[in-house]
Design a protein around this motif. Structure first.
Motif, PDB file in Angstrom:
ATOM      1  N   ASN A   2      33.582 -73.251   3.543  1.00  0.00           N
ATOM      2  CA  ASN A   2      32.783 -72.856   4.697  1.00  0.00           C
ATOM      3  C   ASN A   2      33.487 -73.110   6.028  1.00  0.00           C
ATOM      4  OD1 ASN A   2      30.022 -72.129   3.455  1.00  0.00           O
ATOM      5  ND2 ASN A   2      30.543 -74.062   2.466  1.00  0.00           N
ATOM      6  N   ALA A   3      34.790 -73.356   5.982  1.00  0.00           N
ATOM      7  CA  ALA A   3      35.526 -73.731   7.195  1.00  0.00           C
ATOM      8  C   ALA A   3      35.453 -72.664   8.276  1.00  0.00           C
ATOM      9  CB  ALA A   3      36.989 -74.026   6.844  1.00  0.00           C
ATOM     10  N   GLU A   4      35.474 -71.411   7.892  1.00  0.00           N
ATOM     11  CA  GLU A   4      35.442 -70.350   8.901  1.00  0.00           C
ATOM     12  C   GLU A   4      34.124 -70.371   9.665  1.00  0.00           C
ATOM     13  OE1 GLU A   4      36.873 -65.715   9.366  1.00  0.00           O
ATOM     14  OE2 GLU A   4      36.377 -66.491   7.372  1.00  0.00           O
ATOM     15  N   VAL A   5      33.039 -70.680   8.988  1.00  0.00           N
ATOM     16  CA  VAL A   5      31.740 -70.803   9.655  1.00  0.00           C
ATOM     17  C   VAL A   5      31.748 -72.008  10.594  1.00  0.00           C
ATOM     18  CG1 VAL A   5      29.271 -71.233   9.305  1.00  0.00           C
ATOM     19  CG2 VAL A   5      30.505 -69.697   7.755  1.00  0.00           C
ATOM     20  N   TYR A   6      32.313 -73.103  10.142  1.00  0.00           N
ATOM     21  CA  TYR A   6      32.259 -74.348  10.909  1.00  0.00           C
ATOM     22  C   TYR A   6      33.249 -74.401  12.066  1.00  0.00           C
ATOM     23  CZ  TYR A   6      29.895 -75.991   6.606  1.00  0.00           C
ATOM     24  OH  TYR A   6      29.066 -76.141   5.521  1.00  0.00           O
ATOM     25  N   THR A   7      34.428 -73.787  11.876  1.00  0.00           N
ATOM     26  CA  THR A   7      35.499 -73.939  12.876  1.00  0.00           C
ATOM     27  C   THR A   7      36.065 -72.638  13.408  1.00  0.00           C
ATOM     28  OG1 THR A   7      37.348 -73.936  11.299  1.00  0.00           O
ATOM     29  CG2 THR A   7      36.202 -76.037  11.638  1.00  0.00           C
ATOM     30  N   GLY A   8      35.781 -71.532  12.737  1.00  0.00           N
ATOM     31  CA  GLY A   8      36.371 -70.255  13.126  1.00  0.00           C
ATOM     32  C   GLY A   8      37.677 -69.957  12.428  1.00  0.00           C
ATOM     33  N   THR A  23      23.504 -71.637   2.819  1.00  0.00           N
ATOM     34  CA  THR A  23      24.917 -71.782   3.174  1.00  0.00           C
ATOM     35  C   THR A  23      25.726 -70.591   2.687  1.00  0.00           C
ATOM     36  OG1 THR A  23      24.723 -74.194   3.083  1.00  0.00           O
ATOM     37  CG2 THR A  23      26.933 -73.283   2.902  1.00  0.00           C
ATOM     38  N   ASP A  24      25.479 -70.164   1.447  1.00  0.00           N
ATOM     39  CA  ASP A  24      26.212 -69.027   0.896  1.00  0.00           C
ATOM     40  C   ASP A  24      25.910 -67.741   1.657  1.00  0.00           C
ATOM     41  OD1 ASP A  24      27.359 -70.663  -1.003  1.00  0.00           O
ATOM     42  OD2 ASP A  24      26.085 -69.993  -2.655  1.00  0.00           O
ATOM     43  N   LEU A  25      24.646 -67.493   1.948  1.00  0.00           N
ATOM     44  CA  LEU A  25      24.278 -66.275   2.669  1.00  0.00           C
ATOM     45  C   LEU A  25      24.911 -66.238   4.047  1.00  0.00           C
ATOM     46  CD1 LEU A  25      20.498 -66.047   1.712  1.00  0.00           C
ATOM     47  CD2 LEU A  25      22.284 -64.428   1.026  1.00  0.00           C
ATOM     48  N   ILE A  26      24.999 -67.370   4.723  1.00  0.00           N
ATOM     49  CA  ILE A  26      25.647 -67.416   6.036  1.00  0.00           C
ATOM     50  C   ILE A  26      27.124 -67.111   5.907  1.00  0.00           C
ATOM     51  CG2 ILE A  26      26.331 -68.983   7.901  1.00  0.00           C
ATOM     52  CD1 ILE A  26      23.572 -70.332   7.562  1.00  0.00           C
ATOM     53  N   ARG A  27      27.789 -67.708   4.927  1.00  0.00           N
ATOM     54  CA  ARG A  27      29.223 -67.486   4.753  1.00  0.00           C
ATOM     55  C   ARG A  27      29.528 -66.015   4.463  1.00  0.00           C
ATOM     56  NH1 ARG A  27      29.646 -70.650   1.053  1.00  0.00           N
ATOM     57  NH2 ARG A  27      30.062 -69.392  -0.809  1.00  0.00           N
ATOM     58  N   PHE A  28      28.659 -65.359   3.746  1.00  0.00           N
ATOM     59  CA  PHE A  28      28.858 -63.946   3.405  1.00  0.00           C
ATOM     60  C   PHE A  28      28.280 -62.995   4.452  1.00  0.00           C
ATOM     61  CE2 PHE A  28      29.765 -65.866  -0.632  1.00  0.00           C
ATOM     62  CZ  PHE A  28      30.573 -64.977  -1.312  1.00  0.00           C
ATOM     63  N   GLY A  29      27.760 -63.523   5.546  1.00  0.00           N
ATOM     64  CA  GLY A  29      27.249 -62.690   6.628  1.00  0.00           C
ATOM     65  C   GLY A  29      25.934 -62.005   6.326  1.00  0.00           C
ATOM     66  N   LYS A  30      25.105 -62.598   5.451  1.00  0.00           N
ATOM     67  CA  LYS A  30      23.872 -61.933   5.004  1.00  0.00           C
ATOM     68  C   LYS A  30      22.603 -62.646   5.460  1.00  0.00           C
ATOM     69  CE  LYS A  30      26.272 -59.057   2.355  1.00  0.00           C
ATOM     70  NZ  LYS A  30      26.365 -57.618   2.686  1.00  0.00           N
ATOM     71  N   PHE A  31      22.696 -63.826   5.989  1.00  0.00           N
ATOM     72  CA  PHE A  31      21.506 -64.650   6.199  1.00  0.00           C
ATOM     73  C   PHE A  31      20.550 -64.050   7.230  1.00  0.00           C
ATOM     74  CE2 PHE A  31      19.496 -68.551   8.161  1.00  0.00           C
ATOM     75  CZ  PHE A  31      18.672 -68.829   7.092  1.00  0.00           C
ATOM     76  N   VAL A  32      21.056 -63.626   8.357  1.00  0.00           N
ATOM     77  CA  VAL A  32      20.181 -63.106   9.413  1.00  0.00           C
ATOM     78  C   VAL A  32      20.297 -61.596   9.581  1.00  0.00           C
ATOM     79  CG1 VAL A  32      20.182 -65.280  10.685  1.00  0.00           C
ATOM     80  CG2 VAL A  32      21.914 -63.552  11.204  1.00  0.00           C
ATOM     81  N   SER A  33      21.181 -60.961   8.855  1.00  0.00           N
ATOM     82  CA  SER A  33      21.471 -59.549   9.080  1.00  0.00           C
ATOM     83  C   SER A  33      20.422 -58.627   8.463  1.00  0.00           C
ATOM     84  CB  SER A  33      22.848 -59.196   8.513  1.00  0.00           C
ATOM     85  OG  SER A  33      22.822 -59.250   7.102  1.00  0.00           O
ATOM     86  N   ALA A  34      20.411 -57.378   8.909  1.00  0.00           N
ATOM     87  CA  ALA A  34      19.475 -56.376   8.400  1.00  0.00           C
ATOM     88  C   ALA A  34      19.993 -55.686   7.152  1.00  0.00           C
ATOM     89  CB  ALA A  34      19.204 -55.332   9.488  1.00  0.00           C
ATOM     90  N   ASP A  35      21.278 -55.871   6.813  1.00  0.00           N
ATOM     91  CA  ASP A  35      21.818 -55.146   5.664  1.00  0.00           C
ATOM     92  C   ASP A  35      21.563 -55.854   4.331  1.00  0.00           C
ATOM     93  OD1 ASP A  35      23.598 -57.202   6.096  1.00  0.00           O
ATOM     94  OD2 ASP A  35      25.381 -56.016   5.623  1.00  0.00           O
ATOM     95  N   TYR A  36      20.952 -57.025   4.391  1.00  0.00           N
ATOM     96  CA  TYR A  36      20.515 -57.679   3.162  1.00  0.00           C
ATOM     97  C   TYR A  36      19.188 -58.368   3.468  1.00  0.00           C
ATOM     98  CZ  TYR A  36      20.415 -60.552  -1.055  1.00  0.00           C
ATOM     99  OH  TYR A  36      20.038 -61.131  -2.245  1.00  0.00           O
ATOM    100  N   VAL A  37      18.117 -57.828   2.916  1.00  0.00           N
ATOM    101  CA  VAL A  37      16.793 -58.389   3.178  1.00  0.00           C
ATOM    102  C   VAL A  37      16.094 -58.674   1.861  1.00  0.00           C
ATOM    103  CG1 VAL A  37      16.550 -57.245   5.413  1.00  0.00           C
ATOM    104  CG2 VAL A  37      15.710 -56.102   3.344  1.00  0.00           C
ATOM    105  N   TRP A  38      15.035 -59.444   1.934  1.00  0.00           N
ATOM    106  CA  TRP A  38      14.239 -59.805   0.771  1.00  0.00           C
ATOM    107  C   TRP A  38      12.781 -59.872   1.226  1.00  0.00           C
ATOM    108  CZ3 TRP A  38      18.309 -62.785   2.670  1.00  0.00           C
ATOM    109  CH2 TRP A  38      17.951 -63.834   3.521  1.00  0.00           C
ATOM    110  N   PRO A  39      11.841 -59.923   0.309  1.00  0.00           N
ATOM    111  CA  PRO A  39      10.428 -59.948   0.701  1.00  0.00           C
ATOM    112  C   PRO A  39      10.107 -61.094   1.652  1.00  0.00           C
ATOM    113  CG  PRO A  39      10.614 -59.477  -1.635  1.00  0.00           C
ATOM    114  CD  PRO A  39      11.995 -59.827  -1.167  1.00  0.00           C
ATOM    115  N   TRP A  40       9.488 -60.758   2.749  1.00  0.00           N
ATOM    116  CA  TRP A  40       9.023 -61.677   3.763  1.00  0.00           C
ATOM    117  C   TRP A  40      10.151 -62.367   4.529  1.00  0.00           C
ATOM    118  CZ3 TRP A  40       4.243 -61.092   5.338  1.00  0.00           C
ATOM    119  CH2 TRP A  40       3.306 -60.542   4.457  1.00  0.00           C
TER     120      TRP A  40
END
Length: 528
Positions: free
Chosen positions: A245-251, A474-491
């Protein structure tokens, strides 16, 4: 010493280290005095008492206080917070799984609804609970290190100190991942009215990395110590996770390093995949378990609280769930709270019936029309208070099941992901990934990949293997999916069909009361 899973519970009732150290919920308040006659001079004046203090550093992972399962919330480690809500595993599950497709809770109070809806604020009690639990455990470890420095020449104490530094580094990993820029406390922090400085995410990354490398030679070699205690493999596993997760934490990405440290665990030759996936999560998972590297240990009779596995198992059953699933959970009733959205079930696709990791059953309707209706969604029966022989745990409410912080399958997947990203050996990555897949299919190779999968499929594979173990956000953030509109789930984000959330939700806020207590040093995360 015995390898009994309860070893680090001994002596905790005899030593109220909470008041002895004078720790409270706000990070500025380090000047409280002991009320039980114990001081650092009396706590650390003998090897037996030093071990008691050491036991508390570990015990705070599984115990929310020194008084057992206090119904009234009194006696907890952390002032001003419901004792059950301040438990570590409970908090980790809530903050890592509830905002994702893997979990959604029917409870309508206590800050719970805001987590899946991604609408939490800086006063959310669940966020406060885990934040202060991590700070508290960091303080415990630091106090232990401060008071044992003079004993560091003793080989046993030197090992204790290395383990305390590991546990502190682990809690700082929790903070860097969830909060980004927390206050920083170590053994040099003076006791008194002090205001801890805020450490940047990149600086904290370097600190965690340096601590884990510095203690390697003082930790016991893999599996040379007692079950439930950190050794070199645990440090390597945490480094692998940190680098992943280093890229998320440090760039700056460090995927090759994640693979290197995953390989150190794998090549130690001390771990292998458990032959039966489901048995990893049962009440006797401390016995003959070749896969778990480090766990938080529970005993239904001797280490009781309303968090931990008691929370996780009871909250996922009750009402009609038992009849619908037909699976014995090993608890008397059930709290009818946590289940999954259809998004988790969908990760298994057409292989729901053949993938042995699919330890879940759709309710009467897998689609959730009402978040507060426990009879809608997907019941998860991954963790159970039942042994591998089918017997119930030792207590009908409090659970015996241990919670895995690190296990070998994660390291296989870390290496495989690095390979998918072009930073590790392709053939080795595929081999490790297929070992995990073969176990999922009961030893068969029918589920094996012929080539490394896409990044999206790698993320799905991690979800299938690691759900409800505190990884998904943590995984969803690393893959760029946690807050994005291109991967959603119920609610997701509070919308029935799912929607994007604000980008700043990738970090939780520092609790408002800690900002108010230390306004000169602490700055709130963006968006809060």
């Amino acid at each position: 010493m015995t390898t009994d899973k309860k070893i680090l519970r001994r002596g905790l009732t005899a030593l109220s280290l909470v008041t002895a150290l004078g720790l409270s919920s706000c990070t500025k308040d380090l000047d409280r005095f002991p009320t039980n006659g114990e001081t650092s001079q009396t706590i650390y004046n003998s090897p037996a008492k030093t071990f008691q203090a050491f036991a508390k550093v570990y015990g705070a992972f599984a115990l929310s206080g020194n008084g057992g399962k206090n119904e009234d919330g009194n006696g907890g480690d952390i002032a001003g917070i419901d004792e059950g809500a301040s438990d570590f595993v409970r908090g980790l599950f809530n903050l890592q799984e509830l905002p994702t497709e893997t979990a959604i809770c029917a409870w309508g109070d206590g800050g719970v609804p805001d987590l899946h809806a991604m609408s939490w604020s800086s006063s959310n009690p669940i966020i406060r609970g885990l934040y202060y639990r991590s700070i508290y455990q960091i303080k415990l470890a630091s106090e232990f290190l401060k008071n044992t420095e003079s004993q560091a020449s003793d080989a046993t104490v030197r090992t204790y100190r290395a383990e305390a530094r590991f546990l502190r580094a682990y809690q700082y990993w929790v903070l860097i991942d969830l909060f980004g820029n927390p206050p920083f406390v170590d053994e040099s922090t003076p006791t008194g009215k002090v205001y801890p400085r805020q450490i940047s995410r990149s600086e904290l990354f370097n600190y965690i990395e340096s601590e884990l490398k510095a203690i390697e030679s003082d930790l016991k070699t893999p599996k040379a110590g007692d079950y439930g205690r950190a050794d070199q493999a645990a440090a390597w596993a945490l480094l692998s996770r940190l680098y992943l997760n280093a890229e998320v934490y440090t760039g700056t990405e460090r995927y090759a390093d994640a693979a290197t440290y995953a390989e150190k665990v794998i090549s130690s030759g001390k771990y292998s995949l458990h032959s039966t996936y489901a048995n990893l999560f049962l009440a006797d998972n401390n016995l003959s378990n070749p896969e778990v590297i480090l766990s938080v240990n529970y005993d239904g009779k001797k280490s009781q609280n309303w968090g931990g596995m008691t929370f996780l198992i009871n909250s996922s059953t009750g009402g009609t769930a038992k009849a619908v699933t037909g699976v014995a959970m090993g608890v008397n009733g059930g709290w009818q709270g946590n289940r999954a959205t259809k998004g988790l079930l969908d990760l298994f696709g057409a292989n729901k019936a053949t993938d042995k990791r699919c330890l879940m059953t759709a309710a009467a309707t897998a689609d959730i029309a009402s978040v507060t209706n426990f009879d809608q969604g997907v019941y998860v029966h991954k963790f159970r208070n039942v042994t591998s022989t089918g017997a119930n745990g030792s207590d009908g409410d409090q659970c015996d099941t241990d919670f895995p912080l690190f296990r070998l399958a994660e390291l296989y997947l870390n290496y495989a992901e690095a390979a998918v990203r072009g930073k590790a050996n392709t053939a080795t990555g595929l081999q490790y990934l297929n070992l995990v897949r073969a176990r999922a299919y009961g030893g068969a190779t029918t589920g094996n990949y012929s080539a490394l999968p896409s990044l999206d499929e790698m993320l799905a594979e991690r979800g299938r293997e690691l759900f409800w173990e505190g990884h998904r956000r943590t995984d969803l953030i690393r893959f760029g999916k946690f807050v994005s509109a291109d991967y959603v789930w119920p609610w997701k984000a509070g919308v029935k069909a799912g929607a994007a959330s604000q980008a700043y939700r990738a970090l939780y806020p520092i609790p408002a009361d800690d900002i108010q207590a230390n306004p000169e040093q602490l700055k709130q995360n963006t968006g809060y």
